[in-house]
Design an enzyme around this catalytic site. Sequence first.
Site, PDB file in Angstrom:
ATOM      1  N   GLY A  77      11.460  -2.902   5.076  1.00 60.13           N
ATOM      2  CA  GLY A  77      10.709  -4.159   5.184  1.00 60.13           C
ATOM      3  C   GLY A  77      10.212  -4.586   3.808  1.00 60.13           C
ATOM      4  N   HIS A  78       9.741  -3.616   3.021  1.00 55.70           N
ATOM      5  CA  HIS A  78       9.276  -3.952   1.669  1.00 55.70           C
ATOM      6  C   HIS A  78      10.458  -4.422   0.811  1.00 55.70           C
ATOM      7  CE1 HIS A  78       6.047  -1.021   2.891  1.00 55.70           C
ATOM      8  NE2 HIS A  78       5.324  -2.040   2.470  1.00 55.70           N
ATOM      9  N   MET A  97       0.846  -1.195   0.000  1.00 58.25           N
ATOM     10  CA  MET A  97       0.000   0.000   0.000  1.00 58.25           C
ATOM     11  C   MET A  97       0.884   1.249   0.000  1.00 58.25           C
ATOM     12  SD  MET A  97      -3.431  -0.928   2.012  1.00 58.25           S
ATOM     13  CE  MET A  97      -2.856  -0.678   3.658  1.00 58.25           C
ATOM     14  N   GLY A  98       2.127   1.091  -0.468  1.00 60.15           N
ATOM     15  CA  GLY A  98       3.030   2.242  -0.551  1.00 60.15           C
ATOM     16  C   GLY A  98       3.643   2.562   0.800  1.00 60.15           C
ATOM     17  N   ALA A  99       4.111   3.838   0.946  1.00 62.76           N
ATOM     18  CA  ALA A  99       4.859   4.252   2.149  1.00 62.76           C
ATOM     19  C   ALA A  99       5.978   3.240   2.392  1.00 62.76           C
ATOM     20  CB  ALA A  99       3.933   4.369   3.368  1.00 62.76           C
ATOM     21  N   ASP A 111       2.598  -9.137   9.523  1.00 63.57           N
ATOM     22  CA  ASP A 111       1.145  -9.331   9.509  1.00 63.57           C
ATOM     23  C   ASP A 111       0.892 -10.829   9.328  1.00 63.57           C
ATOM     24  OD1 ASP A 111       0.361  -6.535   9.669  1.00 63.57           O
ATOM     25  OD2 ASP A 111       1.333  -6.354   7.736  1.00 63.57           O
ATOM     26  N   GLN A 142      -2.577 -11.968   8.366  1.00 59.83           N
ATOM     27  CA  GLN A 142      -2.844 -11.687   6.951  1.00 59.83           C
ATOM     28  C   GLN A 142      -2.209 -12.759   6.068  1.00 59.83           C
ATOM     29  OE1 GLN A 142      -2.630  -7.698   4.887  1.00 59.83           O
ATOM     30  NE2 GLN A 142      -0.582  -8.364   4.411  1.00 59.83           N
ATOM     31  N   HIS A 172       9.333   1.031   2.875  1.00 57.94           N
ATOM     32  CA  HIS A 172      10.468   1.068   3.798  1.00 57.94           C
ATOM     33  C   HIS A 172      11.299  -0.203   3.577  1.00 57.94           C
ATOM     34  CE1 HIS A 172       8.072  -1.777   6.061  1.00 57.94           C
ATOM     35  NE2 HIS A 172       7.089  -0.894   6.122  1.00 57.94           N
TER      36      HIS A 172
HETATM   37  O1  PAF Z   1      -0.031  -5.641   3.813  1.00 59.39           O
HETATM   38  C1  PAF Z   1      -0.419  -4.781   3.016  1.00 59.39           C
HETATM   39  O2  PAF Z   1       0.275  -3.822   2.692  1.00 59.39           O
HETATM   40  C2  PAF Z   1      -1.824  -4.893   2.452  1.00 59.39           C
HETATM   41  O3  PAF Z   1      -2.693  -5.456   3.381  1.00 59.39           O
HETATM   42  C3  PAF Z   1      -1.882  -5.640   1.107  1.00 59.39           C
HETATM   43  C4  PAF Z   1      -1.451  -7.083   1.269  1.00 59.39           C
HETATM   44  C5  PAF Z   1      -0.998  -4.957   0.096  1.00 59.39           C
HETATM   45  C6  PAF Z   1      -3.311  -5.647   0.578  1.00 59.39           C
HETATM   46  O4  PAF Z   1      -3.792  -4.353   0.382  1.00 59.39           O
END
Ligand code: PAF
Length: 282
Positions: free
Chosen positions: A36-37, A30-32, A152, A155, A34
């Site tokens: 971690g991504h 979802m952007g922002a 998460d 998730q 860092h």
């Molecule tokens: O973890 C996230 O950033 C969001 O929940 C995801 C998996 C991109 C779904 O919008």
Amino acid sequence: MEVIKNRKILQDFIERQKEMGKRIGFAPTMGALHKGHLSLYEEAKKENDLVISSIFVNPTQFNNPEDLEKYPRDINRDILILENSGLVDAVYIPEVTDIYPEKAESQHYDFDGLENEMEGKSRPGHFDGVGTVVEELFRQVQPDNAYFGEKDFQQLSIIKKMVDKKHLPVNIKGVSIYRAENGLALSSRNQRLHEERRDASKIIYETLEKVNDWFKTVSIPEIKERVADIFDDQKGMQLEYFLIADENTLQETDFFYKDRNFRAFIVVVVDGVRLIDNMHLD
Ligand code: PAF
């Protein structure tokens, strides 16, 4: 790096890649962005011919409109980070109508009860929103492998369950939590904390480490009391929940069983910012 801003262009791009037999690794965000991504892209790069990310602030997974509004957005900064990382070949930045052609609404999923535990209790509808957007992104991007952070963890479990139940042709890969030097799990929300509060929040990780030590000799109810005591003493921090759950069912437990895997889960609100973390218990 290709910057793809609508569904049609993405479709053509994916078709070309598939024709060339490229193996696609995908990390939705979802952007922002860092570090971690970046750790997701690093994993994806090792195992695929092509790495695709997406940036889409998904409205259906926010049960609180204020949270959706406050969500940090800086698309130019994100594109620059992706470009400079050298890890990503294409980023998909859809419009809301590319994902939800009619109405931004969630589908309803049955995740065999995983959705009712922990985050599901405090964020009704959240996981239906996540399932809806991730399923749609998988259909559009057609990845071979998709990468999600273990921060998460619920998730990640839900996405694995969805893929399993719907027989989607994608492997789901969990990537270990990326932590700052002080141990704080990296999150886009950390940007909303003043530096000194960010430093104080290392107590969350330190507590999880203590839990992992206590786990062998102390009963779970006693561990829970000790954790509550730690946060009672922290100014400006409220422990929203701490629990130990079976890693497969995510159901809370008060007892350990030898042949099952357990994980500690914690949510602490620091100056109004909700920080979430977890740790596998050895
Ligand atoms: O973890 C996230 O950033 C969001 O929940 C995801 C998996 C991109 C779904 O919008």
